[in-house]
Structures are given as structure tokens and as C-alpha cells.
Design an enzyme around this catalytic site. Structure first.
Site, short mmCIF file in Angstrom:
data_model
loop_
_atom_site.label_atom_id
_atom_site.label_comp_id
_atom_site.label_asym_id
_atom_site.label_seq_id
_atom_site.Cartn_x
_atom_site.Cartn_y
_atom_site.Cartn_z
N HIS A 268 0.88 -1.19 0.00
CA HIS A 268 0.00 0.00 0.00
C HIS A 268 0.91 1.23 0.00
CE1 HIS A 268 -3.49 2.37 0.57
NE2 HIS A 268 -3.77 2.14 1.84
N HIS A 307 -2.47 -1.98 -9.64
CA HIS A 307 -3.44 -1.38 -8.73
C HIS A 307 -4.68 -2.25 -8.72
CE1 HIS A 307 -6.02 1.60 -6.81
NE2 HIS A 307 -4.90 2.15 -6.41
N ASP A 363 2.63 5.72 -6.58
CA ASP A 363 3.89 5.59 -5.84
C ASP A 363 5.11 5.47 -6.73
OD1 ASP A 363 2.85 5.78 -3.31
OD2 ASP A 363 2.27 3.67 -3.28
#
Ligand code: ACO
Length: 435
Positions: A268, A307, A363
Site C-alpha cells: 500500500h 493497482h 507511488d
């Protein structure tokens, strides 16, 4: 009879059931009536990791993963990132509408008023080991806030909730900056209430001996945009933790600490830190193909890729790439960018990643920017936690006001032993341990 229904035939009994559809969903409880006999508990839905289960109704964030769309309260993320400040977006998430000038002024004053932390909390932080991970420090100190504000337990009072929300949004940058400076062995810097949210954060992070800190405006705006991009993302792992823990009416500090714990994991929010480690491990552009081959052979994952919901490009990653260029004009180009770009180029052409719909996520590039701005990788995830607190609290508040919500308590399908008798210890044979 509702307009839309679903007819289910139970092939065990031959019986047919008509269940209503609500917004293209079946209510799982409607399946309970499907039974083989009076002793039967009724049909459950089985959905490990919630791949196809809506756990709530929410008006905060709209996300269409197939088309790469993200909107908060109806506003496209691209417009919010281009035109708003982080505090405006936080207000929007929490209140449903963008503030007018007077509302924004009041909200900014309220948040600024709550940036200080109790001196005892500072002492609490001093107790951490010098190499404590900033995310662990943040999680613990946010949980500790509930010892300073016992009034927060009254989660049913809207005024009390509002006060804790303002406190948390005000204090997150202070706690994060203290955790960061603790890890560097630097004295803590008090908030400067003349500065805006991100400028003040940068002041607490980086001020040394100068009487007044002034951040580079390009870097301050970049941080603001990064905060906006991370402010909410509907029912992800940490938000689900926030809602699940909050559903027991735990206070918002304990609840937010649980969300921070969920965010810290490498699958995450912890992924941004892992991306940098991965780029370090790859070392140079020419080693990218070998690294990709290793991933395809099943050795690890390409961090910052993939994702649960986005099966198209993550719209936040697109904006971040643009921010990266602006930041590098000031800081100079982070050499890791070339490795990242090559990794993205090769992965996006490769059948393995295309077939699995794996694209860069938020990210993938954020860590490269943070590093260019002077942050060490272990603080990347706390930089994510500051803005996400606004989203967590918006979702928490919504959950508490939703008459359909109850304490979160999933069902299970029991796969263990049938009933058996306890044998006295002297007569037990050694058994292999259960997993
Ligand atoms: N690299 C290589 N393969 C991957 C990756 C990756 N990053 N992500 C998924 N896959 C593969 C899986 O191994 C699986 O392959 P298989 O069908 O051959 O078994 C397939 O793609 C589907 O992946 P799932 O694990 O089923 O996808 P899920 O939705 O459960 O996981 C997740 C999503 C956790 C984000 C995953 O893509 C991942 O681990 N990515 C790397 C970590 C990361 O970047 N996390 C940040 C996400 S964004 C955020 O939280 C802010």
C-alpha cells in the site's frame, strides 16, 4: 417490487428466488434466504480481499479504474491539482463543497490554531530509538493523542468530531516533522503560524538556524500538489481499516492510527519507499531488462506498478510525472528518473504487464520527487499519511452518519477441525503445527 431484480435458481433444491437489485448490486443479506432446509444457515457470499464487494455507499470519491478517472465530490483530480490548495481539497472532502473565501480563511485559521502539540508528546517522541521508522513513530504518536484528548471518545457529537478532525489535520505535519527530525537527531522546530500548511511543514522539517524559513515556491507548490493527489482514494486498504475500526466507535486518534498501520505496508503506501529501494537495486538503465526478466520469472513484484482498481493509467501518476519535471528544474534531475522511465517504457511494451493491466501507480514517481526534494526514503510513507488523513476522516465521518452501517464484522467459512475431545497432556502425541 423493485424495478430491477435477479432470479437465482438453487440447483441443490430446484427452488428459484427473486432478489432485488440496488444500484447494480445484490444485497448479500438477501442471499441468506437461500437454504437447503430449516437447519441450513443460508447462503453466504465469499469474497476474500473484497474483490467484488461494496462495503458501503459513499459520496466522497468517484473512481473508474477502467477509464483512469478520479474525482472528489464530483471534481476531476486534474482540476483540483491545478487550481486548489491542499486545505481547500481537505475541506471539500470533509464538507462536500469547495469553501468560499471566508470559509477557507476560517478553516485555515482553525487548522493553524491546532498545529502545536503538547510538550509531553514531544517527550514521548524523545523515547523512540534513534533509528525508529518515522511511520512507526507517527502511528504511535497519533494513537497517543487519544490520551491527551479524552473528549474525542464522544464520536457521536458532531462538534466534538469537528474539533478532533481539525486537531488531526493540524497536527499531522507537526508529528511527521518531529519524527523526521528525531531520526536525524535534530532539535524539533515549532510550527510557524504565519506560514501556510505546506510551507509550515517544510519549515518544521528543514529550518536550521535561520530566524525565518522560506521554502522555494516551486517545491512548496509541488508538495501541495502531491498532498492533493494523495488526499483520498475511496475504499483502499487503509480507508477500509479506518472504517472498520471506526465502526466500533473507537476514538478518531486510535482509528487513524489503525489506518496509518494499514498504509505502512509495502503493498500500500509503503510502496513509494520500496520503489526507491528497487531503483537502487537496479542501479543503472542497462540493468532494467534483466530486472524485468527476474520479475517475470516470479521473483518479486515491480514496486509502484499495478493497482486493485486502476486497470488503465493511474491519473495521479500522470500528474506526478509533470510535477517531477518542475521539481527537477529546481533540484536538478534525480538520476533515478532515467531508470524509472526505462522501467516504465519496457514494462508497458511487455506482454506480461499488458496482459495483467499493470501500469505505474501513484507511488512509482512520488518517491523520486521526494528524494530530489531532500527526503530520505523512510519518510516517504509519512508524507502520504499527512494528506490521506483528510480522506480517512471524511470517510470516517460519513460512516458514522450512515444509518445502514453497523460494527464491521465479516463472516467466515470455517475450514478447521470438527468437534473433538481434549486429550490430557501426558497422552498427547506431537502434531505438526498448524499454519
Ligand atoms: N509486478 C509484477 N506482477 C504484478 C504486480 C507487480 N507490481 N502487481 C500485480 N502483479 C501480477 C500478480 O502477480 C498477478 O499475476 P498472476 O495473475 O499471474 O497471478 C496479477 O498481476 C494480478 O495481480 P493481483 O495481485 O491479483 O492484483 P491485486 O489487485 O490483488 O494487487 C497490488 C494490487 C497490491 C497494488 C499489486 O499490483 C502490487 O502488489 N503492486 C506492487 C505494490 C504497489 O505498488 N503498491 C501500491 C499500490 S497504490 C497504493 O496503495 C497507494
Amino acid at each position: 417490487m423493485p424495478d430491477q431484480t435477479l432470479t437465482i435458481t438453487d440447483n441443490r433444491t430446484g427452488k428459484a428466488y427473486t432478489v432485488p437489485l440496488y444500484k447494480d448490486a445484490v444485497r448479500a443479506l438477501d442471499l441468506r434466504q437461500i437454504k437447503t432446509g430449516p437447519e441450513d444457515f443460508g447462503l453466504l457470499s465469499y469474497d476474500p480481499a473484497f474483490l467484488n464487494t461494496a462495503a458501503c455507499q459513499s459520496a466522497v470519491t468517484f473512481l473508474d479504474g477502467e477509464r483512469g478517472i478520479l474525482r472528489h465530490r464530483g471534481y476531476p483530480i486534474e482540476q483540483l491539482a491545478a487550481q486548489c490548495s491542499f486545505l481547500e481539497v481537505a475541506y471539500l472532502l470533509l464538507n462536500g463543497e469547495l469553501p468560499d473565501a471566508a470559509q477557507l480563511g476560517q478553516w485555515t485559521r482553525d487548522v493553524t490554531h491546532h498545529t502545536m502539540i503538547h510538550e509531553n508528546l514531544k517527550k514521548f517522541m524523545e523515547g523512540f530509538h534513534h533509528d525508529a521508522h518515522p511511520m512507526s513513530m507517527l502511528m504511535s504518536t497519533v494513537a497517543a493523542l487519544s490520551t491527551f484528548y479524552p473528549d474525542a471518545r464522544n464520536v457521536h457529537d458532531p462538534e466534538v468530531r469537528k474539533l478532533q478532525i481539525t486537531r488531526l489535520i493540524g497536527k499531522m505535519p507537526t508529528l511527521t516533522a518531529y519524527a523526521y527530525r528525531h531520526s536525524l537527531g535534530l532539535p524539533y522546530v515549532y510550527p510557524d503560524n504565519d506560514l501556510g500548511y505546506t510551507n509550515n511543514f517544510m519549515n518544521m522539517l528543514w529550518r536550521r538556524t535561520e530566524p525565518k524559513f522560506s521554502a522555494n515556491p516551486v517545491l512548496a507548490r509541488a508538495l501541495e500538489v502531491l498532498f492533493i493527489l494523495h488526499a483520498d482514494h475511496e475504499q483502499n486498504c487503509s480507508t477500509s481499516a479506518m472504517r472498520a475500526v471506526g465502526s466500533s466507535f473507537a476514538d478518531p486518534f486510535a482509528t487513524t492510527a489503525a489506518a496509518i498501520a494499514a498504509l505502512s505496508g509495502p503493498l500500500h503506501g509503503g510502496a513509494n519507499e520500496e520503489v526507491l529501494r528497487m531503483l537502487d537495486e537496479i542501479g543503472s538503465k542497462d540493468r532494467v531488462p534483466a530486472y524485468i526478466a527476474q520479475i517475470k520469472a516470479g521473483h518479486g513484484k515491480l514496486m509502484g506498478f499495478g493497482h486493485r482498481v486502476y486497470k488503465n493509467y493511474d491519473p495521479r501518476a500522470r500528474i506526478i510525472k509533470q510535477v517531477a519535471e518542475e521539481v527537477f528544474e529546481v533540484t536538478g534531475r534525480n538520476p533515478k528518473l532515467d531508470i524509472a522511465l526505462e522501467l516504465e517504457r519496457i514494462a508497458l511494451e511487455d506482454d506480461f504487464f499488458i496482459k495483467r493491466k499493470l501500469y505505474p501507480n501513484v507511488d512509482f514517481y512520488s518517491g523520486i520527487i521526494y528524494q530530489a526534494m531532500g527526503f530520505t526514503p523512510d519518510v516517504f510513507t509519512v508524507l502520504f499519511a499527512i494528506p490521506r488523513t483528510a480522506g480517512w476522516l471524511a470517510q470516517w465521518q460519513e460512516m458514522l452518519q450512515d444509518p445502514e452501517q453497523k460494527i464491521a464484522r465479516p463472516r467466515q467459512i470455517y475450514t478447521g477441525q470438527p468437534v473433538r475431545e481434549v486429550v490430557r497432556i501426558a497422552e498427547r502425541r506431537t502434531q505438526p503445527a498448524c499454519r
